[in-house]
Every structure is written in structure tokens, then in C-alpha cells.
Design a protein around this motif. Structure first.
Motif, PDB file in Angstrom:
ATOM      1  N   UNK A 178       1.022  -1.210  -0.002  1.00  0.00           N
ATOM      2  CA  UNK A 178      -0.207   0.276  -0.008  1.00  0.00           C
ATOM      3  C   UNK A 178       0.738   1.427  -0.003  1.00  0.00           C
ATOM      4  N   UNK A 179       0.327   2.497  -0.161  1.00  0.00           N
ATOM      5  CA  UNK A 179       0.924   3.645  -0.437  1.00  0.00           C
ATOM      6  C   UNK A 179       1.183   4.300   0.837  1.00  0.00           C
ATOM      7  N   UNK A 180       0.335   4.008   1.794  1.00  0.00           N
ATOM      8  CA  UNK A 180       0.706   4.898   3.097  1.00  0.00           C
ATOM      9  C   UNK A 180       1.952   4.995   3.649  1.00  0.00           C
ATOM     10  N   UNK A 181       2.580   3.880   3.952  1.00  0.00           N
ATOM     11  CA  UNK A 181       4.166   4.021   4.646  1.00  0.00           C
ATOM     12  C   UNK A 181       5.276   4.260   3.612  1.00  0.00           C
ATOM     13  N   UNK A 182       4.880   4.199   2.292  1.00  0.00           N
ATOM     14  CA  UNK A 182       6.218   3.975   1.486  1.00  0.00           C
ATOM     15  C   UNK A 182       6.514   5.689   1.039  1.00  0.00           C
ATOM     16  N   UNK A 183       7.799   5.950   1.134  1.00  0.00           N
ATOM     17  CA  UNK A 183       8.274   7.344   1.013  1.00  0.00           C
ATOM     18  C   UNK A 183       7.856   7.481  -0.630  1.00  0.00           C
ATOM     19  N   UNK A 184       7.900   8.634  -0.902  1.00  0.00           N
ATOM     20  CA  UNK A 184       8.031   9.199  -2.528  1.00  0.00           C
ATOM     21  C   UNK A 184       9.042   8.680  -3.265  1.00  0.00           C
ATOM     22  N   UNK A 185       9.247   8.638  -4.690  1.00  0.00           N
ATOM     23  CA  UNK A 185      10.488   8.243  -5.495  1.00  0.00           C
ATOM     24  C   UNK A 185      11.271   9.592  -5.019  1.00  0.00           C
ATOM     25  N   UNK A 186      12.866   9.042  -5.136  1.00  0.00           N
ATOM     26  CA  UNK A 186      13.135   7.714  -5.621  1.00  0.00           C
ATOM     27  C   UNK A 186      13.537   6.796  -4.496  1.00  0.00           C
ATOM     28  N   UNK A 187      12.666   7.059  -3.196  1.00  0.00           N
ATOM     29  CA  UNK A 187      13.019   6.168  -2.103  1.00  0.00           C
ATOM     30  C   UNK A 187      11.855   5.131  -1.921  1.00  0.00           C
ATOM     31  N   UNK A 188      11.445   4.444  -2.961  1.00  0.00           N
ATOM     32  CA  UNK A 188      10.184   3.760  -3.239  1.00  0.00           C
ATOM     33  C   UNK A 188      10.231   2.336  -2.843  1.00  0.00           C
ATOM     34  N   UNK A 189      11.557   1.827  -2.517  1.00  0.00           N
ATOM     35  CA  UNK A 189      11.674   0.544  -2.272  1.00  0.00           C
ATOM     36  C   UNK A 189      11.418   0.496  -0.681  1.00  0.00           C
ATOM     37  N   UNK A 190      10.431  -0.663  -0.350  1.00  0.00           N
ATOM     38  CA  UNK A 190      10.029  -0.902   1.119  1.00  0.00           C
ATOM     39  C   UNK A 190      11.229  -1.909   1.562  1.00  0.00           C
ATOM     40  N   UNK A 191      11.369  -1.603   2.900  1.00  0.00           N
ATOM     41  CA  UNK A 191      12.038  -2.529   3.689  1.00  0.00           C
ATOM     42  C   UNK A 191      11.691  -2.555   5.118  1.00  0.00           C
ATOM     43  N   UNK A 192      11.602  -3.655   5.795  1.00  0.00           N
ATOM     44  CA  UNK A 192      11.008  -3.842   7.080  1.00  0.00           C
ATOM     45  C   UNK A 192      12.496  -3.988   7.917  1.00  0.00           C
ATOM     46  N   UNK A 193      12.798  -3.144   8.699  1.00  0.00           N
ATOM     47  CA  UNK A 193      14.067  -3.224   9.383  1.00  0.00           C
ATOM     48  C   UNK A 193      13.896  -3.794  10.808  1.00  0.00           C
ATOM     49  N   UNK A 194      12.753  -3.935  11.220  1.00  0.00           N
ATOM     50  CA  UNK A 194      12.654  -4.657  12.545  1.00  0.00           C
ATOM     51  C   UNK A 194      11.410  -4.298  13.190  1.00  0.00           C
ATOM     52  N   UNK A 195      11.058  -4.995  14.082  1.00  0.00           N
ATOM     53  CA  UNK A 195       9.659  -4.669  14.698  1.00  0.00           C
ATOM     54  C   UNK A 195       9.821  -5.204  16.074  1.00  0.00           C
ATOM     55  N   UNK A 196       8.398  -4.969  16.808  1.00  0.00           N
ATOM     56  CA  UNK A 196       8.470  -5.325  18.087  1.00  0.00           C
ATOM     57  C   UNK A 196       6.948  -5.800  18.447  1.00  0.00           C
ATOM     58  N   UNK A 197       6.587  -6.925  19.137  1.00  0.00           N
ATOM     59  CA  UNK A 197       5.336  -7.102  19.680  1.00  0.00           C
ATOM     60  C   UNK A 197       5.334  -7.542  21.079  1.00  0.00           C
ATOM     61  N   UNK A 198       4.650  -6.769  21.884  1.00  0.00           N
ATOM     62  CA  UNK A 198       4.664  -6.924  23.240  1.00  0.00           C
ATOM     63  C   UNK A 198       3.312  -7.543  23.735  1.00  0.00           C
ATOM     64  N   UNK A 199       3.209  -8.877  24.237  1.00  0.00           N
ATOM     65  CA  UNK A 199       2.445  -9.496  24.498  1.00  0.00           C
ATOM     66  C   UNK A 199       1.846  -9.252  26.147  1.00  0.00           C
ATOM     67  N   UNK A 200       0.782  -8.285  26.247  1.00  0.00           N
ATOM     68  CA  UNK A 200       0.560  -7.729  27.558  1.00  0.00           C
ATOM     69  C   UNK A 200      -0.247  -8.977  28.049  1.00  0.00           C
ATOM     70  N   UNK A 201      -1.235  -9.520  27.274  1.00  0.00           N
ATOM     71  CA  UNK A 201      -2.153 -10.799  28.006  1.00  0.00           C
ATOM     72  C   UNK A 201      -2.156 -11.598  26.633  1.00  0.00           C
ATOM     73  N   UNK A 202      -2.695 -12.884  26.927  1.00  0.00           N
ATOM     74  CA  UNK A 202      -2.982 -13.857  26.017  1.00  0.00           C
ATOM     75  C   UNK A 202      -4.253 -13.020  24.810  1.00  0.00           C
ATOM     76  N   UNK A 203      -3.840 -13.218  23.489  1.00  0.00           N
ATOM     77  CA  UNK A 203      -5.166 -12.929  22.703  1.00  0.00           C
ATOM     78  C   UNK A 203      -6.148 -14.212  22.541  1.00  0.00           C
ATOM     79  N   UNK A 204      -7.447 -14.029  22.744  1.00  0.00           N
ATOM     80  CA  UNK A 204      -8.104 -15.006  22.855  1.00  0.00           C
ATOM     81  C   UNK A 204      -9.042 -15.182  21.761  1.00  0.00           C
ATOM     82  N   UNK A 205      -9.280 -16.412  21.275  1.00  0.00           N
ATOM     83  CA  UNK A 205     -10.234 -16.533  20.032  1.00  0.00           C
ATOM     84  C   UNK A 205     -11.611 -15.977  20.520  1.00  0.00           C
TER      85      UNK A 205
END
Length: 111
Positions: A77-104
Motif C-alpha cells: 500500500x502507499x501509506x507508509x512508502x516514501x516518495x520516489x526515488x526512495x520507493x523501495x520498502x524494507x522492514x528493518x525490524x519490529x516489536x510485539x509486546x504480549x501484555x496478555x493472551x489474545x483469545x479466540x
């Protein structure tokens, strides 16, 4: 190169919020589609509302839902991608904090 448009993109508040109820039917679809999702070949078990969802099983639910013509050439999607010429997307890392279990059956929000 138009650095002004890049500067504007950097300054723009980029935030997408997703909300979804993790209902048992949708999770069952995931389990049937990916039978070895947990690295085993256990027999399929119908998800039961109120039971903890294994780590990572939330990922198919909280995502952008853009029609194909609205996506970039690489399928993102376009939302998080910078404009040209920097239009290649790269995920450099992330983090998920599990504060409590997610239940069905839970309604979850990403932000």
C-alpha cells in the motif's frame, strides 16, 4: 530528486489503525489452509471461543485491505512508502509486546 516531497513525507503523521474480531470461523479457515502452521502435523481441531490464540496467529487479521488497483507496483500500500526515488520498502525490524493472551473471539486493535 525532490527532497521537499521526501521531507513532507517524513513529517506527515503516518498511522493506520486496524480493528477486528478474531472469530472462530476465520481462525478455522487459517488452520485448515495452513495445517502445519505450528511445525507439527497434528489433526485439525476446531478453535474454541475463549482459548488463547498461538503467537503470530493474529497476523492474517490485522492488515490493510486495499483493492489491487490501489496498490503499488510491488503489491504494497502507499501509506507508509516514501516518495520516489526512495520507493523501495524494507522492514528493518519490529516489536510485539504480549501484555496478555489474545483469545479466540476477542476484538483486537493494532496501532
Amino acid at each position: 530528486m525532490n527532497m521537499g516531497s521526501v521531507d513532507q513525507w517524513i513529517e506527515r503523521n503516518k498511522h493506520i489503525r486496524f480493528q477486528e474480531t478474531l472469530n472462530a470461523d476465520r481462525i478455522a479457515d487459517l488452520y485448515i489452509t495452513l495445517p502445519t502452521r505450528d511445525g507439527t502435523r497434528r489433526l485439525y481441531e476446531t478453535p474454541v471461543e475463549g482459548t488463547p490464540l498461538p503467537f503470530g496467529h493474529h497476523l492474517p487479521f490485522l492488515h490493510a485491505r486495499e483493492p489491487e488497483p490501489a496498490l503499488r507496483f510491488d503489491g504494497t500500500d502507499w501509506e507508509f512508502c516514501p516518495p520516489p526515488p526512495f520507493d523501495r520498502r524494507m522492514w528493518a525490524g519490529g516489536r510485539i509486546d504480549w501484555l496478555k493472551p489474545i483469545l479466540v473471539g476477542d476484538t483486537v486493535v493494532s496501532s
